[in-house]
Design a protein around this motif. Structure first.
Motif, PDB file in Angstrom:
ATOM      1  N   LYS A  53       4.091  55.122  48.921  1.00 30.26           N
ATOM      2  CA  LYS A  53       2.782  54.812  49.524  1.00 30.26           C
ATOM      3  C   LYS A  53       1.718  55.774  49.019  1.00 30.26           C
ATOM      4  CE  LYS A  53       0.312  53.917  53.810  1.00 30.26           C
ATOM      5  NZ  LYS A  53      -0.943  54.146  53.146  1.00 30.26           N
ATOM      6  N   ASP A  70      -1.439  54.601  47.037  1.00 27.65           N
ATOM      7  CA  ASP A  70      -2.765  54.913  47.589  1.00 27.65           C
ATOM      8  C   ASP A  70      -3.633  55.598  46.538  1.00 27.65           C
ATOM      9  OD1 ASP A  70      -2.140  53.839  50.069  1.00 27.65           O
ATOM     10  OD2 ASP A  70      -1.822  55.787  51.036  1.00 27.65           O
ATOM     11  N   GLU A 123      -7.087  54.116  45.022  1.00 28.15           N
ATOM     12  CA  GLU A 123      -8.339  54.866  45.104  1.00 28.15           C
ATOM     13  C   GLU A 123      -8.935  55.093  43.710  1.00 28.15           C
ATOM     14  OE1 GLU A 123      -9.904  59.242  46.461  1.00 28.15           O
ATOM     15  OE2 GLU A 123      -8.300  58.321  47.643  1.00 28.15           O
TER      16      GLU A 123
END
Length: 146
Positions: free
Chosen positions: A24, A28, A32
């Motif tokens: 994760k 992430d 981003e």
């Protein structure tokens, strides 16, 4: 020799959760850096609310705007020197009229396989390679292992 990450992930819930958290966090960071949104698309929970902890998938992400997804299948090490990663393209039947295009990556998690998986994910989601291009990329990436 590959440095394995969370080799006991099926034996200990805390190790499983740490492996999940690693995926994760990496996803992430990619989301981003490359400005895309994602959500899980496979239910990881049984009817009684218990979490399935079998590694298939350990992580999944759908990018709805691209109709593309990534499923990571973390496997158990069989031999002390195992270095395993594979990948293929598939479809996932979320919608019969428009199935989800999926990059499936089974692996024994190590520092090396994590890097390879991340490169494949960038090719698939960020560079939005066609299926034909991805087949060539997969062949080239996985041939380097042999």
């Amino acid at each position: 020799m590959a440095k394995l990450l969370f080799p006991d992930f099926l034996d200990y819930p805390a190790s499983y959760d740490a492996a999940e958290a690693l995926w994760k966090a990496r996803f992430d960071a990619l989301a981003e850096n490359y400005q895309f949104a994602y959500a899980p698309y496979i239910n990881l929970f049984a009817r009684n609310g218990d979490k399935h902890r079998d590694g298939n998938p350990i992580f999944c992400a759908e990018v709805k705007t691209l109709n593309r997804a990534v499923r990571i299948i973390q496997e158990v090490i069989e031999e002390p020197d195992d270095f395993f990663i594979s990948a293929w393209l598939d479809t996932f039947p979320i919608d019969e009229d428009n199935p989800l295009n999926e990059l499936v990556i089974p692996l024994v998690l190590s520092e090396e396989t994590l890097e390879i998986a991340e490169r494949l994910i960038v090719h698939w989601l960020v560079e939005q390679r066609s299926k034909e291009e991805m087949e060539r990329v997969l062949g080239a990436e996985l041939a380097l292992l042999g």
